[in-house]
Motif scaffolding. Structure first.
Motif, PDB file in Angstrom:
ATOM      1  N   ARG A 288     -35.737  47.864 -45.453  1.00  0.00           N
ATOM      2  CA  ARG A 288     -35.290  46.421 -45.514  1.00  0.00           C
ATOM      3  C   ARG A 288     -35.228  45.956 -43.778  1.00  0.00           C
ATOM      4  O   ARG A 288     -35.071  47.184 -42.884  1.00  0.00           O
ATOM      5  CB  ARG A 288     -33.739  46.472 -45.809  1.00  0.00           C
ATOM      6  CG  ARG A 288     -32.609  47.186 -45.542  1.00  0.00           C
ATOM      7  CD  ARG A 288     -32.114  47.182 -44.188  1.00  0.00           C
ATOM      8  NE  ARG A 288     -30.870  47.768 -43.963  1.00  0.00           N
ATOM      9  CZ  ARG A 288     -30.216  47.966 -42.827  1.00  0.00           C
ATOM     10  NH1 ARG A 288     -31.068  47.615 -41.835  1.00  0.00           N
ATOM     11  NH2 ARG A 288     -29.323  48.799 -42.707  1.00  0.00           N
ATOM     12  N   PHE A 289     -35.379  44.843 -43.598  1.00  0.00           N
ATOM     13  CA  PHE A 289     -35.153  44.277 -42.381  1.00  0.00           C
ATOM     14  C   PHE A 289     -33.945  43.561 -42.508  1.00  0.00           C
ATOM     15  O   PHE A 289     -34.031  42.389 -43.111  1.00  0.00           O
ATOM     16  CB  PHE A 289     -36.436  43.818 -41.769  1.00  0.00           C
ATOM     17  CG  PHE A 289     -36.497  43.163 -40.388  1.00  0.00           C
ATOM     18  CD1 PHE A 289     -35.918  43.717 -39.217  1.00  0.00           C
ATOM     19  CD2 PHE A 289     -36.665  41.584 -40.299  1.00  0.00           C
ATOM     20  CE1 PHE A 289     -35.715  43.329 -38.071  1.00  0.00           C
ATOM     21  CE2 PHE A 289     -36.741  41.248 -38.909  1.00  0.00           C
ATOM     22  CZ  PHE A 289     -36.331  41.983 -37.954  1.00  0.00           C
ATOM     23  N   ALA A 290     -32.982  43.283 -41.285  1.00  0.00           N
ATOM     24  CA  ALA A 290     -31.881  42.639 -41.441  1.00  0.00           C
ATOM     25  C   ALA A 290     -31.412  41.804 -40.190  1.00  0.00           C
ATOM     26  O   ALA A 290     -30.614  42.173 -39.483  1.00  0.00           O
ATOM     27  CB  ALA A 290     -30.636  43.365 -41.964  1.00  0.00           C
ATOM     28  N   PRO A 291     -32.100  40.746 -39.916  1.00  0.00           N
ATOM     29  CA  PRO A 291     -32.063  40.037 -38.889  1.00  0.00           C
ATOM     30  C   PRO A 291     -30.830  38.973 -39.084  1.00  0.00           C
ATOM     31  O   PRO A 291     -30.358  38.794 -40.082  1.00  0.00           O
ATOM     32  CB  PRO A 291     -33.131  39.255 -38.589  1.00  0.00           C
ATOM     33  CG  PRO A 291     -33.791  39.243 -39.875  1.00  0.00           C
ATOM     34  CD  PRO A 291     -33.341  40.241 -40.745  1.00  0.00           C
ATOM     35  N   SER A 292     -30.398  38.766 -37.973  1.00  0.00           N
ATOM     36  CA  SER A 292     -29.016  37.741 -37.891  1.00  0.00           C
ATOM     37  C   SER A 292     -29.727  36.456 -37.227  1.00  0.00           C
ATOM     38  O   SER A 292     -30.384  36.332 -35.879  1.00  0.00           O
ATOM     39  CB  SER A 292     -27.933  38.207 -37.172  1.00  0.00           C
ATOM     40  OG  SER A 292     -27.316  39.154 -37.697  1.00  0.00           O
ATOM     41  N   PRO A 293     -29.471  35.288 -37.759  1.00  0.00           N
ATOM     42  CA  PRO A 293     -30.053  33.936 -37.213  1.00  0.00           C
ATOM     43  C   PRO A 293     -29.212  33.236 -36.359  1.00  0.00           C
ATOM     44  O   PRO A 293     -28.629  32.202 -36.461  1.00  0.00           O
ATOM     45  CB  PRO A 293     -30.422  33.027 -38.454  1.00  0.00           C
ATOM     46  CG  PRO A 293     -29.393  33.532 -39.398  1.00  0.00           C
ATOM     47  CD  PRO A 293     -29.153  35.065 -39.229  1.00  0.00           C
ATOM     48  N   ASN A 294     -28.748  34.172 -35.394  1.00  0.00           N
ATOM     49  CA  ASN A 294     -27.734  33.698 -34.202  1.00  0.00           C
ATOM     50  C   ASN A 294     -28.337  33.636 -32.867  1.00  0.00           C
ATOM     51  O   ASN A 294     -27.612  33.565 -31.911  1.00  0.00           O
ATOM     52  CB  ASN A 294     -26.418  34.540 -34.238  1.00  0.00           C
ATOM     53  CG  ASN A 294     -27.015  36.027 -33.888  1.00  0.00           C
ATOM     54  OD1 ASN A 294     -27.849  36.163 -33.675  1.00  0.00           O
ATOM     55  ND2 ASN A 294     -25.924  36.919 -33.863  1.00  0.00           N
ATOM     56  N   GLY A 295     -29.689  33.478 -33.063  1.00  0.00           N
ATOM     57  CA  GLY A 295     -30.524  33.467 -31.673  1.00  0.00           C
ATOM     58  C   GLY A 295     -32.226  33.621 -32.003  1.00  0.00           C
ATOM     59  O   GLY A 295     -32.216  33.980 -33.339  1.00  0.00           O
ATOM     60  N   HIS A 296     -33.208  33.654 -31.252  1.00  0.00           N
ATOM     61  CA  HIS A 296     -34.226  33.880 -31.564  1.00  0.00           C
ATOM     62  C   HIS A 296     -34.669  35.280 -31.553  1.00  0.00           C
ATOM     63  O   HIS A 296     -34.164  36.019 -30.970  1.00  0.00           O
ATOM     64  CB  HIS A 296     -35.182  33.229 -30.303  1.00  0.00           C
ATOM     65  CG  HIS A 296     -35.161  31.781 -30.567  1.00  0.00           C
ATOM     66  ND1 HIS A 296     -34.761  30.724 -29.573  1.00  0.00           N
ATOM     67  CD2 HIS A 296     -35.183  30.803 -31.531  1.00  0.00           C
ATOM     68  CE1 HIS A 296     -34.900  29.555 -29.776  1.00  0.00           C
ATOM     69  NE2 HIS A 296     -35.008  29.582 -31.099  1.00  0.00           N
ATOM     70  N   LEU A 297     -35.538  35.606 -32.491  1.00  0.00           N
ATOM     71  CA  LEU A 297     -36.210  36.997 -32.790  1.00  0.00           C
ATOM     72  C   LEU A 297     -36.940  37.291 -31.482  1.00  0.00           C
ATOM     73  O   LEU A 297     -37.568  36.486 -30.740  1.00  0.00           O
ATOM     74  CB  LEU A 297     -36.736  37.273 -34.019  1.00  0.00           C
ATOM     75  CG  LEU A 297     -36.300  36.878 -35.192  1.00  0.00           C
ATOM     76  CD1 LEU A 297     -37.121  37.281 -36.505  1.00  0.00           C
ATOM     77  CD2 LEU A 297     -34.867  37.622 -35.225  1.00  0.00           C
ATOM     78  N   HIS A 298     -36.881  38.558 -30.791  1.00  0.00           N
ATOM     79  CA  HIS A 298     -37.762  38.998 -29.905  1.00  0.00           C
ATOM     80  C   HIS A 298     -38.549  40.371 -30.262  1.00  0.00           C
ATOM     81  O   HIS A 298     -38.690  40.606 -31.509  1.00  0.00           O
ATOM     82  CB  HIS A 298     -36.856  39.370 -28.582  1.00  0.00           C
ATOM     83  CG  HIS A 298     -35.609  40.516 -28.792  1.00  0.00           C
ATOM     84  ND1 HIS A 298     -35.763  41.683 -29.367  1.00  0.00           N
ATOM     85  CD2 HIS A 298     -34.306  40.237 -28.774  1.00  0.00           C
ATOM     86  CE1 HIS A 298     -34.828  42.257 -29.769  1.00  0.00           C
ATOM     87  NE2 HIS A 298     -33.718  41.406 -29.299  1.00  0.00           N
ATOM     88  N   LEU A 299     -39.139  40.679 -29.192  1.00  0.00           N
ATOM     89  CA  LEU A 299     -40.091  41.787 -29.409  1.00  0.00           C
ATOM     90  C   LEU A 299     -39.590  42.920 -30.082  1.00  0.00           C
ATOM     91  O   LEU A 299     -40.119  43.696 -30.786  1.00  0.00           O
ATOM     92  CB  LEU A 299     -40.697  42.342 -28.034  1.00  0.00           C
ATOM     93  CG  LEU A 299     -41.688  41.161 -27.358  1.00  0.00           C
ATOM     94  CD1 LEU A 299     -42.219  41.736 -25.967  1.00  0.00           C
ATOM     95  CD2 LEU A 299     -43.110  41.059 -28.202  1.00  0.00           C
ATOM     96  N   GLY A 300     -38.431  43.434 -29.711  1.00  0.00           N
ATOM     97  CA  GLY A 300     -37.581  44.410 -30.545  1.00  0.00           C
ATOM     98  C   GLY A 300     -37.434  44.054 -31.819  1.00  0.00           C
ATOM     99  O   GLY A 300     -37.709  44.926 -32.816  1.00  0.00           O
ATOM    100  N   HIS A 301     -37.161  42.897 -32.316  1.00  0.00           N
ATOM    101  CA  HIS A 301     -37.337  42.454 -33.808  1.00  0.00           C
ATOM    102  C   HIS A 301     -38.627  42.783 -34.510  1.00  0.00           C
ATOM    103  O   HIS A 301     -38.652  43.057 -35.537  1.00  0.00           O
ATOM    104  CB  HIS A 301     -36.568  41.080 -34.046  1.00  0.00           C
ATOM    105  CG  HIS A 301     -35.286  41.088 -33.213  1.00  0.00           C
ATOM    106  ND1 HIS A 301     -34.793  40.298 -32.346  1.00  0.00           N
ATOM    107  CD2 HIS A 301     -34.118  41.512 -33.867  1.00  0.00           C
ATOM    108  CE1 HIS A 301     -33.621  40.203 -32.367  1.00  0.00           C
ATOM    109  NE2 HIS A 301     -32.971  41.068 -33.303  1.00  0.00           N
ATOM    110  N   ALA A 302     -39.586  42.462 -33.667  1.00  0.00           N
ATOM    111  CA  ALA A 302     -40.955  42.384 -34.261  1.00  0.00           C
ATOM    112  C   ALA A 302     -41.308  43.811 -34.432  1.00  0.00           C
ATOM    113  O   ALA A 302     -41.781  43.979 -35.568  1.00  0.00           O
ATOM    114  CB  ALA A 302     -41.909  41.880 -33.124  1.00  0.00           C
ATOM    115  N   LEU A 303     -40.866  44.679 -33.596  1.00  0.00           N
ATOM    116  CA  LEU A 303     -41.243  46.108 -33.740  1.00  0.00           C
ATOM    117  C   LEU A 303     -40.371  46.629 -34.929  1.00  0.00           C
ATOM    118  O   LEU A 303     -41.121  47.177 -35.808  1.00  0.00           O
ATOM    119  CB  LEU A 303     -40.641  46.951 -32.611  1.00  0.00           C
ATOM    120  CG  LEU A 303     -40.816  48.322 -32.604  1.00  0.00           C
ATOM    121  CD1 LEU A 303     -42.368  48.980 -33.034  1.00  0.00           C
ATOM    122  CD2 LEU A 303     -40.235  49.169 -31.489  1.00  0.00           C
ATOM    123  N   SER A 304     -39.149  46.635 -35.211  1.00  0.00           N
ATOM    124  CA  SER A 304     -38.579  46.961 -36.289  1.00  0.00           C
ATOM    125  C   SER A 304     -38.883  46.183 -37.670  1.00  0.00           C
ATOM    126  O   SER A 304     -39.073  46.983 -38.429  1.00  0.00           O
ATOM    127  CB  SER A 304     -37.180  46.440 -36.146  1.00  0.00           C
ATOM    128  OG  SER A 304     -36.043  46.996 -37.120  1.00  0.00           O
TER     129      SER A 304
END
Length: 294
Positions: free
Chosen positions: A7-23
């Motif tokens: 699973r990938f579990a981001p929080s929409p409390n700001g813009h995704l960055h390169l670290g999120h892309a890697l994960s």
């Protein structure tokens, strides 16, 4: 053999960055390599900072990355009753208490303590371990806050929790990318006492990251948690909660971090590494993968 579920579990409390892309891409790659499934989870328990606009832009970023989305998508804001039930189980065990100290009060207490030449313990993230209300507030003040509408955090009594478990805990750690995906897991000893009495919920929110993540991973049948190394030590807290709540323990795979020029992990407040700004500037998928080492 159980089908692997990532699973990938981001929080929409700001813009995704390169670290999120890697994960995100490592999770997708691992699910394909191991013939498993990939799920997206939206961690939006912070209703003040998580907005519909940021969520829309997050999905645009994920579409640009080519991340597949399996429906239905779990949103934490729709799962509060499940977290509340888990919290009540821990309360029934006598392991939860309200802490009324503010961040400013904790900071002043620690500063006074360390002014005498002694070191106050820090958790693995570097934050002062919670001292307990009794170390800072008098009995009358504690009673006054309990009787009033003062804000509080519901905390896990870590000492009691570990005493209740009564045995050493471990988690299974293995690789996050490449051939290491297939490596046999290593048993890592849990060191949850280093975290002190972590927050499980707040007066106005019936959960915290620590509580919701273990409840959601169990609910979604996650077998493999592949996430950044910044959450490596938090796994100790998660294993304690999984054990107390009789939840299954997934395998853990902590991946490398993308760091800025100063050697710090990326932040959502830094727009120059946000996926939104990079894709609007014309970055290609090949350039993105090169930049994050894929």
């Amino acid at each position: 053999m159980t089908e692997p579920v990532f699973r990938f579990a981001p929080s929409p409390n700001g813009h995704l960055h390169l670290g999120h892309a890697l994960s995100a891409l490592l999770n997708v790659r691992a699910s394909v390599a191991l013939s498993g499934r990939f799920l997206l989870r939206v961690e939006d328990i912070d209703r003040a900072r998580c907005t519909a606009e940021l969520e829309r832009e997050m999905f645009e970023d994920l579409d640009w990355l080519g991340v597949p989305l399996e429906e239905p998508i779990l949103r934490q804001s729709q799962a509060f009753p499940r977290y509340r039930a888990a919290l009540e189980r821990l309360q029934d065990m006598g392991l939860v208490y309200p802490g009324y100290l503010t961040r400013a009060e904790i900071k002043r207490f620690v500063a006074t303590y360390e002014a005498e030449g002694k070191a106050w313990p820090r958790d693995p993230d570097g934050a002062p371990v919670y001292p307990g209300d009794g170390a800072v507030l008098g009995e009358e003040e504690r009673k006054a806050r309990a009787d009033s509408e003062a804000p509080f955090a519901l905390r896990l009594d870590m000492t009691k929790a570990l005493e209740r478990i009564g045995q050493p805990l471990f988690w299974e750690e293995t690789g996050a990318e490449g051939p290491a995906l297939f490596a046999p897991p290593e048993e890592i000893p849990v060191a949850a006492e280093a975290w002190g009495d972590v927050v499980l919920a707040r007066k106005d929110v019936p959960t915290s990251y620590h509580l919701s993540v273990v409840v959601d991973d169990a609910h979604q049948g996650i077998t493999d948690v592949l996430r950044g190394k910044d959450l490596y030590h938090a796994t100790s807290v998660h294993r304690v909660l999984q054990t107390l709540l009789d939840l299954p323990a997934p395998r853990y795979r902590h991946h490398r971090l993308i760091l800025d020029e100063d050697g710090r992990k990326l932040s959502k407040s830094s727009d120059d590494t946000s996926l939104k700004s990079l894709r609007e500037a014309g970055m290609t998928h090949r350039e993105l993968r090169t930049r994050i080492g894929l």
